[in-house]
Design an enzyme around this catalytic site. Structure first.
Site, PDB file in Angstrom:
ATOM      1  N   GLU A  70       0.851  -1.189   0.000  1.00 35.65           N
ATOM      2  CA  GLU A  70       0.000   0.000   0.000  1.00 35.65           C
ATOM      3  C   GLU A  70       0.886   1.239   0.000  1.00 35.65           C
ATOM      4  OE1 GLU A  70      -3.218   0.533  -0.114  1.00 35.65           O
ATOM      5  OE2 GLU A  70      -4.186  -1.382   0.347  1.00 35.65           O
ATOM      6  N   HIS A 108      -3.243  -3.013  -8.674  1.00 38.52           N
ATOM      7  CA  HIS A 108      -4.556  -3.520  -8.281  1.00 38.52           C
ATOM      8  C   HIS A 108      -5.523  -3.462  -9.462  1.00 38.52           C
ATOM      9  CE1 HIS A 108      -7.578  -3.602  -4.660  1.00 38.52           C
ATOM     10  NE2 HIS A 108      -7.528  -4.737  -5.301  1.00 38.52           N
ATOM     11  N   ASP A 118      -6.470   1.682  -8.639  1.00 34.52           N
ATOM     12  CA  ASP A 118      -5.172   2.000  -8.043  1.00 34.52           C
ATOM     13  C   ASP A 118      -4.063   1.071  -8.562  1.00 34.52           C
ATOM     14  OD1 ASP A 118      -6.788   0.115  -6.509  1.00 34.52           O
ATOM     15  OD2 ASP A 118      -5.196   0.072  -5.017  1.00 34.52           O
TER      16      ASP A 118
END
Length: 207
Positions: A70, A108, A118
């Site tokens: 992330e 993603h 994303d």
């Protein structure tokens, strides 16, 4: 493989709280802050809940076969230099530890076309490719059948139940983020090059 995400939150602090909260039922192996600080949240050998529904090639349970990173970003801002440097260093280490090839570093949006966007159009995929940490097309201009786009992108790894429009949007999000309009020859040339040079592993995996 490695799947890259953006947090879509206002700060890394807020993202860290959510990724650490059991009730959120979401996790990732790493979080990279705007300043380049790397938080290790889940051991690499453990399954993290970062990918959700989606597929890459024949792999339908991406969570069980990937490391999730992330990146703290709202989705609307450029990715700061310290953050990108930290990501590059982390990817180099992960790829060495797990013998992951550059074509297995995906977004993603690549594994969930139409559902996720994303790490977004502001993410610098070409920079990663120049450093050997991802791939970038080297298109050769020649006539292509426009109906071949779906097969090309499937060969590269992207799937979306043969929906050419969804696949084109996801493909452009990564490789031509500011392109618009109908499918054109450059889309086809880029997709063909990726499919030819980086065909996804087509072993009959179901999980």
């Amino acid at each position: 493989m490695v799947v890259l995400h953006y947090t879509a939150m206002d700060s890394a602090t807020a993202a860290l709280e959510r990724l650490s909260a059991p009730e959120a039922e979401v996790s990732a192996h790493y979080l990279i802050s705007e300043t380049g600080e790397v938080f290790s949240l889940v051991p690499e050998e453990k399954r993290a809940w970062h990918a959700g529904a989606g597929q890459w090639g024949a792999v339908t349970d991406v969570n069980s076969r990937s490391i999730g990173i992330e990146i703290a970003n709202t989705g609307f801002a450029p990715f700061p230099e310290p953050q990108m440097v930290a990501l590059e260093g982390l990817l180099q280490d992960i790829m060495r530890r797990w013998a992951i090839q550059p074509e297995r570093i995906i977004g993603h949006s690549d594994m969930a076309p139409g559902r996720k966007i994303d790490p977004g159009r502001r993410f610098d995929w070409r920079r990663l490719a120049l450093g050997g940490l991802s791939v970038w097309p080297n298109p050769v201009s020649k006539p292509f059948d426009k109906t071949g786009l779906v097969d090309m992108l499937h060969a590269f790894g992207m799937t979306a139940e043969n929906d050419a429009e969804i696949l084109l949007k996801a493909f452009r999000l990564r490789f031509r983020p500011w392109a618009s309009g109908p499918l054109d020859d450059l889309d086809l040339a880029m997709a063909n090059d990726l499919a030819t040079r980086y065909p996804v592993d087509q072993l009959p995996l179901t999980s």
